[in-house]
Scaffold this active site. Sequence first.
Site, PDB file in Angstrom:
ATOM      1  N   GLU A 215       0.857  -1.147   0.010  1.00 28.78           N
ATOM      2  CA  GLU A 215      -0.058   0.013   0.129  1.00 28.78           C
ATOM      3  C   GLU A 215       1.065   1.264  -0.115  1.00 28.78           C
ATOM      4  OE1 GLU A 215      -3.030  -0.386   3.213  1.00 28.78           O
ATOM      5  OE2 GLU A 215      -2.633  -2.442   3.279  1.00 28.78           O
ATOM      6  N   GLU A 325      -9.892   6.101   1.914  1.00 26.52           N
ATOM      7  CA  GLU A 325     -10.297   5.521   3.133  1.00 26.52           C
ATOM      8  C   GLU A 325     -10.225   6.376   4.152  1.00 26.52           C
ATOM      9  OE1 GLU A 325      -8.645   1.872   6.089  1.00 26.52           O
ATOM     10  OE2 GLU A 325      -7.534   2.338   4.296  1.00 26.52           O
TER      11      GLU A 325
END
Length: 409
Positions: A215, A325
């Site tokens: 990520e 997110e």
Amino acid sequence: MAATTRRVCLVALVVALAFLFFEGPAMAESGTTAGVSAQRLREVRSFLRSVNKAPVKSIQSPDGDIIDCVPISKQPAFDHPLLKNHTIQMQPSRHPYGDSKIASHPVTQTWQQNGKCPENTIPIRRTKEEDVLRASSVNWYGKKTPEDLQKFHLKASANSGHQYAVASSATGNYYGTEANINLWKPMTESPQDFSLTQLWVVAGFYSTNDLNTIETGWQVYQSFYGDNNPRLFIYWTRDAYKSTGCYNLRCPGFVQTNNQIAIGGALSPQSAYGGSQYEVCFLVWKDPGSGNWWLQVGGIDLGYWPSSIFTRLANRASYIQWGGEVAPSENGQTSTQMGSGHFPSEGFGKASYIRNIQTVDSSNSLSSANGLSLINPTPNCYNVQTGTSSNDWGTYMFYGGPGRNSNCP
């Protein structure tokens, strides 16, 4: 063998303006310790001695960061038991083939105006005493706790804690991705909330505890960094966040090779609503020669995740995702913004975007990501839209939102 074309995304990073700083990294930093037990202080200071490596030079940033220039062979990666005898791969064997999309308003890197790290060192944002004291414990500092993670590729919902507005590839065989990610400074409701935009390179399953992820992107996370600036971050796990992986260089794993960019450093300038837009180009790909997963940021090869630290990702990824997110400090809705804090329907200059979304195939070639599915379990809070164009935008998405509002109680 045909010459490899090096692909460069003309985007750069800002960590901060800097000046020399000569204090040792293991010393306690400024900040209150009132009410902190002697036992916890001993744990924190022992942890700092292990995580902060001795620098050959230190650079002080106006925002309070200290950047330590650590010898490349002494970086945290080599504390990993699988990397004890690791030979550093100083550059990838090949870059992916494909057309580069150039940012018209690049983010610039300026902290080197008053200092830079020497050759054969890497810049590491120093972990301070107050940073660790903000965490619930030393063990969970810089990590995602599995207890509050209900990952979106399972059963994300309004009550699942983390909120998402994400575009996902179909399941298949993938060897990387590239995307130009719009940079903003979203507001967070509390210091414990975070808001981020990132890409996920994924293999395995959360339900069987063998989820592997790579990520990277930018995030605002005050309780971790001590301020609300958007910062470059990386993360990885090989066991669904149970015991492996962490943010940035907090734990061993990622091998940095570049002396120009500090992971965890602040990024600027940020985009303005109705004004100038700024973006950072991220490229993650599996190097055909070594099998390592390399990271390029703003056209600069930053380093790599060795394939040996993974299980499922040792070979390939099974899907890739891009988007935003938000993690509230408590379950339920929050007014923490995602991206620009505005819905995708407002479009360019107002909503945040990710453009030129591409994937890398087994021949090390880039192509536009098509047939994306959308994951937006709370569309009245945060939403996502995708599209394609024939210009420099290629496959793109607009995403984000304000969080709590009259339609998102």
